[in-house]
Design an enzyme around this catalytic site. Structure first.
Site, PDB file in Angstrom:
ATOM      1  CG  ASN A   1       1.320  -2.485  -9.486  1.00  0.00           C
ATOM      2  OD1 ASN A   1       1.077  -2.718  -8.372  1.00  0.00           O
ATOM      3  ND2 ASN A   1       2.329  -3.027 -10.122  1.00  0.00           N
TER       4      ASN A   1
ATOM      5  CG  ASP B   1       1.034  -2.743 -13.832  1.00  0.00           C
ATOM      6  OD1 ASP B   1       1.003  -3.412 -15.058  1.00  0.00           O
ATOM      7  OD2 ASP B   1       2.070  -3.112 -13.227  1.00  0.00           O
TER       8      ASP B   1
ATOM      9  N   GLY C   1      -2.162  -6.807 -11.372  1.00  0.00           N
ATOM     10  CA  GLY C   1      -3.399  -6.633 -11.080  1.00  0.00           C
ATOM     11  C   GLY C   1      -3.767  -5.436  -9.989  1.00  0.00           C
TER      12      GLY C   1
HETATM   13  O1  RIB Z   1       4.237  -4.530 -13.948  1.00  0.00           O
HETATM   14  C1  RIB Z   1       4.912  -4.169 -12.778  1.00  0.00           C
HETATM   15  C2  RIB Z   1       4.649  -5.260 -11.672  1.00  0.00           C
HETATM   16  O2  RIB Z   1       5.013  -6.550 -12.565  1.00  0.00           O
HETATM   17  C3  RIB Z   1       5.300  -5.386 -10.387  1.00  0.00           C
HETATM   18  O3  RIB Z   1       4.879  -4.589  -9.535  1.00  0.00           O
HETATM   19  C4  RIB Z   1       5.509  -6.832 -10.170  1.00  0.00           C
HETATM   20  O4  RIB Z   1       4.909  -7.307  -8.863  1.00  0.00           O
HETATM   21  C5  RIB Z   1       4.917  -7.453 -11.515  1.00  0.00           C
HETATM   22  O5  RIB Z   1       3.752  -7.949 -11.430  1.00  0.00           O
END
Ligand code: RIB
Length: 308
Positions: free
Chosen positions: A62, A257, A60
């Site tokens: 990210n 993300d 989230g």
């Molecule tokens: O998608 C990558 C993320 O997945 C990482 O930053 C980790 O925290 C997990 O949530």
């Protein structure tokens, strides 16, 4: 909302859209503990890795950083943190990217933590201890902010009822986008409120077997293909293939993300889905060229420079 196509450009009911686009990301925030390994460990095996890297992450958070920094959207993050130093790390990163953090909640639990191995080819394996992420809530203030958003973006590292509550709080005409990661079974009630699903090939297979079958449940799907770009699927339209962008891969953590955050920002700014997926593909490619998740999110200028 079910059956409503993802709009091409600004649609009726979205004419008051803020120029930057308003995005609310509802999701997890983690402290990432990452170590480079010579290869992924086998079951029962101990291997030696390189030095430990500690950095802000969580799908989230990210995605919120990507929507604001790489996508240029007016972005709010709704999530929960502990009362610890990990929370400070995340708030600094989110704030530094220009994400609004005024609605972040504090829980009586440690800030989420992710344990990550990164292999020489940049591929990662992740285990998350959710901690405070299990305590996210959609209260009145969060619902009010969601009601102002053009796009609401969620993932599955938080309770499903929170995702449903976020969808319910959005205004008519706002898009509900779900990045179904990590994949888990979704109740019919949640499928019915989704406008767009973003999944990788594994998540698509977990949810439906074949990506096309997902269109029976949601009007539009973007299937990300790692370095190969993505495919945009929309009901009653031909699939659109977006080709990948060639880059040197350092660390793939958080690249999906970055893709999701920029996709949400571009949709909030009125781009149609294939256009938005193109910008997101470029941003996601740039994100694999540096280590870490939020630390690797490119700026909007970097994305524009790589696109033109
Ligand atoms: O998608 C990558 C993320 O997945 C990482 O930053 C980790 O925290 C997990 O949530």
């Amino acid at each position: 909302m079910t059956g409503r196509p993802v709009p091409d450009g600004r649609a009726e009911g979205r004419k008051d859209t803020h120029a930057a686009g308003r995005v609310v990301v509802v999701g997890s925030a983690n402290v990432d503990l990452a170590v480079d390994v010579p290869r992924p460990p086998k079951a029962g095996e101990t291997i030696l890795g390189d030095r430990l890297r500690r950095s802000p992450g969580g799908k989230g958070a990210n995605q919120a950083v990507a929507a604001a920094l790489a996508g240029g959207a007016d972005t709010t993050f709704v999530g929960a943190l502990g009362e610890d130093e990990g929370a400070d790390l995340l708030l600094v990163s989110l704030g530094g990217a220009g994400v609004r953090t005024d609605l972040v909640q504090r829980a009586d639990a440690p800030t989420g933590t992710a344990f990550i191995t990164v292999a020489p080819d940049g591929e990662n394996a992740i285990v998350v201890a959710p901690g405070a992420n299990d305590h996210v809530k959609i209260g009145a203030a969060q619902a009010d902010r969601i009601a102002e958003a053009d796009v609401v973006l969620a993932q599955l590292e938080i309770p499903l009822d929170v995702v449903a509550a976020a969808a319910a709080a959005r205004r008519s005409g706002a898009l509900m986008v779900l990045n179904a990661a990590p994949s888990r079974e979704l109740p019919d009630s949640l499928w019915q409120v989704l406008d767009l699903l973003v999944v990788n090939e594994h998540e698509a297979a977990d949810l439906a077997g074949e990506p096309e079958k997902l269109l029976k449940r949601v009007p539009a799907v973007v299937v990300t293909l790692g370095g190969e770009g993505c495919v945009v699927l929309q009901r009653d339209r031909e699939p659109v293939r977006i080709t990948g962008v060639g880059v040197d891969v350092v660390d793939t953590t958080g690249a999906g993300d970055t893709f999701c955050g920029v996709l949400a920002a571009a949709l909030a700014q009125g781009e149609n889905l294939p256009e938005a997926a193109g910008r997101a593909t470029t941003a996601g490619a740039l994100a694999v060229t540096k280590p870490g998740a939020q630390a690797a999110v490119p700026t909007a200028d970097e994305v524009a420079g790589k696109t033109s």
